[in-house]
Scaffold this motif. Structure first.
Motif, PDB file in Angstrom:
ATOM      1  N   PRO A 171       0.828  -1.203   0.000  1.00  0.00           N
ATOM      2  CA  PRO A 171       0.000   0.000   0.000  1.00  0.00           C
ATOM      3  C   PRO A 171       0.867   1.259   0.000  1.00  0.00           C
ATOM      4  CG  PRO A 171      -0.725  -1.569   1.666  1.00  0.00           C
ATOM      5  CD  PRO A 171       0.601  -2.048   1.172  1.00  0.00           C
ATOM      6  N   GLU A 172       0.275   2.359  -0.409  1.00  0.00           N
ATOM      7  CA  GLU A 172       1.019   3.614  -0.460  1.00  0.00           C
ATOM      8  C   GLU A 172       1.610   3.955   0.906  1.00  0.00           C
ATOM      9  OE1 GLU A 172       0.323   8.297  -1.768  1.00  0.00           O
ATOM     10  OE2 GLU A 172      -1.315   6.838  -1.902  1.00  0.00           O
ATOM     11  N   GLY A 173       2.896   4.291   0.914  1.00  0.00           N
ATOM     12  CA  GLY A 173       3.568   4.651   2.145  1.00  0.00           C
ATOM     13  C   GLY A 173       4.266   3.495   2.834  1.00  0.00           C
ATOM     14  N   GLY A 231      -8.423   6.144   0.929  1.00  0.00           N
ATOM     15  CA  GLY A 231      -7.292   5.249   0.697  1.00  0.00           C
ATOM     16  C   GLY A 231      -7.623   3.859   0.197  1.00  0.00           C
ATOM     17  N   TYR A 270      -6.499   2.151  -3.365  1.00  0.00           N
ATOM     18  CA  TYR A 270      -5.559   1.030  -3.263  1.00  0.00           C
ATOM     19  C   TYR A 270      -6.040  -0.202  -4.023  1.00  0.00           C
ATOM     20  CZ  TYR A 270      -3.836  -3.268  -1.025  1.00  0.00           C
ATOM     21  OH  TYR A 270      -3.361  -4.536  -0.783  1.00  0.00           O
TER      22      TYR A 270
END
Length: 250
Positions: free
Chosen positions: A14-16, A203, A207
């Motif tokens: 996932p982002e981050g 989010g 995603y």
């Protein structure tokens, strides 16, 4: 994503997220955040086709589920819809368990299962709290794709299956042709917008299409299953390949 680049993928990112631990943490937080509207969104965004996919998958394993002594584990069970589908196909004496690492999801699964002989276990699919060779069937519906390490997930499933036990992984795919083009427009633009509007959380629904694009192709997944020790590995597309069932026998 090309097959060659997918072959290098370890798991969901996932982002981050920068490593498997942070990836797993991010996934847990995402699903916890959408738990209150999770069922509604699944049905709305799939036009209720998800119910058909769960039932079809459960029927695929009827010969195992109808054994009186069957032990069945549904991984990444979320609010339990796949677990319920398995239970409806199962013999009354069979034991069906659902496992997920989101406490909020399991709370909803437990509330939905009042009066039913189902058991819910809060656990990480990569480090499950069961001894070796405990289950005749292990499934995962739309959750395996979110694991931080796909190969480790397959090895854990293999560890827990009895000899000749089977696994079934139901997850999204990427259809080709005209259907694929229409699907990608819906999946990358419409679905994230509607999901964010209904859930109030951005989010997870941004995603989702990224996680499907990152997920290994059917050919690569089957190869990974064989390397993890599964034989008779197969993939059956559902609804033009929008989803599909991976099967393997230990």
């Amino acid at each position: 994503m090309s097959d060659s680049s997918k072959a290098t993928v370890i798991g969901a990112v996932p982002e981050g997220a920068s490593d498997p631990a942070s990836a797993a943490r991010a996934v847990r937080e995402m699903f916890t955040s959408i738990a209150p509207r999770y069922d509604l969104l699944n049905h709305v965004l799939s036009f209720n086709v998800d119910r058909l996919w769960w039932r079809r998958t459960a029927r695929s394993f009827a010969s195992i589920l109808q054994r009186p002594d069957a032990r069945v584990l549904d991984l990444c069970c979320g609010t339990g819809d796949m677990t319920f589908a398995l239970s409806r196909q199962a013999d009354k004496s069979a034991k069906v368990l659902g496992a997920d690492f989101s406490h909020a999801m399991l709370q909803r699964a437990n509330a939905k299962s009042a009066g039913k002989s189902l058991r819910w276990v809060e656990a990480d699919a990569l480090t499950l709290p069961f001894p070796d060779e405990q289950f005749d069937l292990i499934t995962a519906a739309f959750g395996f794709r979110n694991l931080a390490d796909y190969d480790a997930g397959l090895r854990e499933i293999a560890r827990l299956l009895r000899p000749n036990g089977e696994c079934g992984i139901l997850d999204f795919g990427e259809p080709g042709g005209v259907m694929g083009k229409l699907y990608r427009v819906y999946f990358k633009r419409v679905l994230p917008a509607v999901g964010t509007l209904i859930s109030g959380v951005k989010g997870p629904y941004a995603y989702l299409p990224a996680s499907v694009e990152r997920f290994p192709s059917p050919e690569e997944m089957l190869d990974r299953m064989r390397r993890a020790g599964f034989r008779e590995a197969s993939w059956t597309p559902y609804t033009f390949g929008i989803a599909g069932l991976y099967r393997g026998k230990k």
